[in-house]
Design a protein around this motif. Structure first.
Motif, PDB file in Angstrom:
ATOM      1  N   ASN A   1       0.865  -1.159   0.000  1.00 42.20           N
ATOM      2  CA  ASN A   1       0.000   0.000   0.000  1.00 42.20           C
ATOM      3  C   ASN A   1       0.916   1.228   0.000  1.00 42.20           C
ATOM      4  O   ASN A   1       1.809   1.330   0.842  1.00 42.20           O
ATOM      5  N   PRO A   2       0.741   2.153  -0.935  1.00 43.66           N
ATOM      6  CA  PRO A   2       1.658   3.288  -1.023  1.00 43.66           C
ATOM      7  C   PRO A   2       1.656   4.176   0.223  1.00 43.66           C
ATOM      8  O   PRO A   2       2.583   4.951   0.433  1.00 43.66           O
ATOM      9  N   LEU A   3       0.654   4.029   1.051  1.00 40.96           N
ATOM     10  CA  LEU A   3       0.594   4.781   2.302  1.00 40.96           C
ATOM     11  C   LEU A   3       1.840   4.571   3.150  1.00 40.96           C
ATOM     12  O   LEU A   3       2.300   5.463   3.841  1.00 40.96           O
ATOM     13  N   TYR A   4       2.439   3.366   3.062  1.00 44.12           N
ATOM     14  CA  TYR A   4       3.578   3.042   3.909  1.00 44.12           C
ATOM     15  C   TYR A   4       4.906   3.498   3.340  1.00 44.12           C
ATOM     16  O   TYR A   4       5.901   3.528   4.054  1.00 44.12           O
ATOM     17  N   GLY A   5       4.963   3.798   2.075  1.00 42.58           N
ATOM     18  CA  GLY A   5       6.210   4.263   1.474  1.00 42.58           C
ATOM     19  C   GLY A   5       7.319   3.231   1.504  1.00 42.58           C
ATOM     20  O   GLY A   5       8.488   3.589   1.564  1.00 42.58           O
ATOM     21  N   GLN A   6       6.974   1.953   1.459  1.00 43.36           N
ATOM     22  CA  GLN A   6       7.976   0.893   1.557  1.00 43.36           C
ATOM     23  C   GLN A   6       8.443   0.397   0.192  1.00 43.36           C
ATOM     24  O   GLN A   6       9.487  -0.257   0.100  1.00 43.36           O
ATOM     25  N   GLY A   7       7.700   0.643  -0.858  1.00 43.17           N
ATOM     26  CA  GLY A   7       7.981   0.055  -2.157  1.00 43.17           C
ATOM     27  C   GLY A   7       9.378   0.313  -2.677  1.00 43.17           C
ATOM     28  O   GLY A   7      10.095  -0.613  -3.077  1.00 43.17           O
ATOM     29  N   MET A   8       9.818   1.558  -2.689  1.00 45.81           N
ATOM     30  CA  MET A   8      11.151   1.889  -3.203  1.00 45.81           C
ATOM     31  C   MET A   8      12.242   1.338  -2.295  1.00 45.81           C
ATOM     32  O   MET A   8      13.275   0.875  -2.774  1.00 45.81           O
ATOM     33  N   SER A   9      12.007   1.373  -1.000  1.00 46.04           N
ATOM     34  CA  SER A   9      13.002   0.837  -0.065  1.00 46.04           C
ATOM     35  C   SER A   9      13.182  -0.664  -0.277  1.00 46.04           C
ATOM     36  O   SER A   9      14.310  -1.162  -0.331  1.00 46.04           O
ATOM     37  N   VAL A  10      12.071  -1.373  -0.403  1.00 49.62           N
ATOM     38  CA  VAL A  10      12.151  -2.822  -0.600  1.00 49.62           C
ATOM     39  C   VAL A  10      12.784  -3.129  -1.954  1.00 49.62           C
ATOM     40  O   VAL A  10      13.607  -4.048  -2.060  1.00 49.62           O
ATOM     41  N   ALA A  11      12.444  -2.375  -2.994  1.00 52.39           N
ATOM     42  CA  ALA A  11      13.052  -2.603  -4.312  1.00 52.39           C
ATOM     43  C   ALA A  11      14.567  -2.385  -4.253  1.00 52.39           C
ATOM     44  O   ALA A  11      15.337  -3.146  -4.850  1.00 52.39           O
ATOM     45  N   ALA A  12      15.003  -1.379  -3.520  1.00 47.40           N
ATOM     46  CA  ALA A  12      16.443  -1.129  -3.381  1.00 47.40           C
ATOM     47  C   ALA A  12      17.116  -2.277  -2.633  1.00 47.40           C
ATOM     48  O   ALA A  12      18.214  -2.721  -2.999  1.00 47.40           O
ATOM     49  N   ILE A  13      16.468  -2.776  -1.605  1.00 45.50           N
ATOM     50  CA  ILE A  13      17.003  -3.916  -0.855  1.00 45.50           C
ATOM     51  C   ILE A  13      17.080  -5.147  -1.761  1.00 45.50           C
ATOM     52  O   ILE A  13      18.066  -5.884  -1.745  1.00 45.50           O
ATOM     53  N   GLU A  14      16.044  -5.355  -2.574  1.00 44.55           N
ATOM     54  CA  GLU A  14      16.057  -6.484  -3.507  1.00 44.55           C
ATOM     55  C   GLU A  14      17.213  -6.348  -4.501  1.00 44.55           C
ATOM     56  O   GLU A  14      17.850  -7.348  -4.860  1.00 44.55           O
ATOM     57  N   ALA A  15      17.491  -5.129  -4.935  1.00 49.39           N
ATOM     58  CA  ALA A  15      18.617  -4.915  -5.861  1.00 49.39           C
ATOM     59  C   ALA A  15      19.938  -5.293  -5.187  1.00 49.39           C
ATOM     60  O   ALA A  15      20.819  -5.895  -5.826  1.00 49.39           O
ATOM     61  N   LEU A  16      20.084  -4.966  -3.915  1.00 55.07           N
ATOM     62  CA  LEU A  16      21.290  -5.348  -3.182  1.00 55.07           C
ATOM     63  C   LEU A  16      21.381  -6.869  -3.029  1.00 55.07           C
ATOM     64  O   LEU A  16      22.466  -7.446  -3.154  1.00 55.07           O
ATOM     65  N   VAL A  17      20.262  -7.501  -2.772  1.00 57.31           N
ATOM     66  CA  VAL A  17      20.242  -8.964  -2.672  1.00 57.31           C
ATOM     67  C   VAL A  17      20.651  -9.577  -4.009  1.00 57.31           C
ATOM     68  O   VAL A  17      21.460 -10.510  -4.051  1.00 57.31           O
ATOM     69  N   LEU A  18      20.121  -9.035  -5.096  1.00 62.91           N
ATOM     70  CA  LEU A  18      20.480  -9.546  -6.422  1.00 62.91           C
ATOM     71  C   LEU A  18      21.969  -9.373  -6.686  1.00 62.91           C
ATOM     72  O   LEU A  18      22.640 -10.297  -7.166  1.00 62.91           O
ATOM     73  N   ARG A  19      22.502  -8.216  -6.328  1.00 62.18           N
ATOM     74  CA  ARG A  19      23.945  -7.984  -6.494  1.00 62.18           C
ATOM     75  C   ARG A  19      24.757  -9.035  -5.743  1.00 62.18           C
ATOM     76  O   ARG A  19      25.684  -9.628  -6.281  1.00 62.18           O
ATOM     77  N   ASP A  20      24.368  -9.271  -4.497  1.00 60.86           N
ATOM     78  CA  ASP A  20      25.096 -10.243  -3.680  1.00 60.86           C
ATOM     79  C   ASP A  20      24.968 -11.659  -4.247  1.00 60.86           C
ATOM     80  O   ASP A  20      25.946 -12.414  -4.257  1.00 60.86           O
ATOM     81  N   CYS A  21      23.790 -12.008  -4.718  1.00 60.09           N
ATOM     82  CA  CYS A  21      23.596 -13.336  -5.306  1.00 60.09           C
ATOM     83  C   CYS A  21      24.395 -13.486  -6.599  1.00 60.09           C
ATOM     84  O   CYS A  21      24.973 -14.543  -6.848  1.00 60.09           O
ATOM     85  N   LEU A  22      24.438 -12.446  -7.414  1.00 54.12           N
ATOM     86  CA  LEU A  22      25.216 -12.510  -8.656  1.00 54.12           C
ATOM     87  C   LEU A  22      26.710 -12.650  -8.370  1.00 54.12           C
ATOM     88  O   LEU A  22      27.432 -13.287  -9.136  1.00 54.12           O
ATOM     89  N   SER A  23      27.168 -12.094  -7.265  1.00 51.53           N
ATOM     90  CA  SER A  23      28.589 -12.202  -6.929  1.00 51.53           C
ATOM     91  C   SER A  23      28.988 -13.650  -6.611  1.00 51.53           C
ATOM     92  O   SER A  23      30.168 -13.982  -6.628  1.00 51.53           O
ATOM     93  N   GLN A  24      27.990 -14.486  -6.325  1.00 53.77           N
ATOM     94  CA  GLN A  24      28.242 -15.900  -6.030  1.00 53.77           C
ATOM     95  C   GLN A  24      28.072 -16.777  -7.266  1.00 53.77           C
ATOM     96  O   GLN A  24      28.118 -17.998  -7.162  1.00 53.77           O
ATOM     97  N   GLY A  25      27.860 -16.161  -8.420  1.00 56.71           N
ATOM     98  CA  GLY A  25      27.706 -16.920  -9.661  1.00 56.71           C
ATOM     99  C   GLY A  25      26.254 -17.030 -10.071  1.00 56.71           C
ATOM    100  O   GLY A  25      25.345 -16.721  -9.310  1.00 56.71           O
ATOM    101  N   ARG A  26      26.049 -17.484 -11.285  1.00 52.37           N
ATOM    102  CA  ARG A  26      24.696 -17.556 -11.841  1.00 52.37           C
ATOM    103  C   ARG A  26      24.001 -18.895 -11.615  1.00 52.37           C
ATOM    104  O   ARG A  26      22.796 -18.996 -11.775  1.00 52.37           O
ATOM    105  N   ALA A  27      24.737 -19.911 -11.244  1.00 51.38           N
ATOM    106  CA  ALA A  27      24.124 -21.217 -11.004  1.00 51.38           C
ATOM    107  C   ALA A  27      23.143 -21.120  -9.837  1.00 51.38           C
ATOM    108  O   ALA A  27      23.489 -20.658  -8.758  1.00 51.38           O
TER     109      ALA A  27
END
Length: 172
Positions: free
Chosen positions: A48-74
């Motif tokens: 719900n946009p009332l909470y203003g969490q969407g961009m924060s969570v998307a940024a966190i997901e991007a960091l998670v993706l970065r960390d996962c990619l650093s461990q390889g694509r398998a």
């Protein structure tokens, strides 16, 4: 401030957000994923946009993706969705608990949710007169620090003291 608000002119028509509910698509629970599928942002979890969490969570997901990619694509998809789920869970529980604080929202209010919402009501009331509490609340709300920081002994003590002061003031 009031004079400025009275003189204000709208810049555009009022816009409404069509999806006022939280939705988490649980790719982490799927037994099979299409190879090469990565979902991020609102496509994975929207709030719900009332909470203003969407961009924060998307940024966190991007960091998670970065960390996962650093461990390889398998096995990237399952790793990414598993690690993202852990991070999303924090914001998810906060959003769902906040929704369930409203009596018109259907849903089960567990003892944990009722306790959390009662404590947050006291935190917000205390934050009205305690700048340190509002700062800690905003750090948690904006996902800069985990919500568990609101349970540190020093924070709880400030909430209790503010509550006692309000009770004493109301009896005076």
């Amino acid at each position: 401030m009031l004079a400025a608000a009275r003189c204000a002119q709208p810049l555009a028509d009022v816009a409404q957000y069509r999806f006022r509910s939280n939705r988490w698509r649980r790719y982490d629970k799927l037994t099979a994923l299409p190879d090469g599928l990565i979902v991020i942002g609102d496509a994975l979890c929207n709030f719900n946009p009332l909470y203003g969490q969407g961009m924060s969570v998307a940024a966190i997901e991007a960091l998670v993706l970065r960390d996962c990619l650093s461990q390889g694509r398998a096995g990237l998809g399952p790793r990414y969705f598993c690690h993202s789920a852990r991070q999303i869970g924090v914001a998810w529980r906060a959003a769902v608990s906040s929704d369930l604080a409203l009596p018109q929202i259907p849903g089960k209010r567990s003892a944990s949710i009722r306790l959390t919402n009662a404590y947050l009501d006291r935190v917000l009331a205390a934050a009205e007169v305690d700048p340190a509490l509002i700062q800690q609340f905003l750090l948690s709300l904006n996902m800069i620090e985990p919500p568990s920081r609101l349970l540190r002994p020093a924070v709880v003590a400030r909430v209790i003291n503010a509550s006692r002061r309000r009770t004493a003031d109301s009896h005076a």
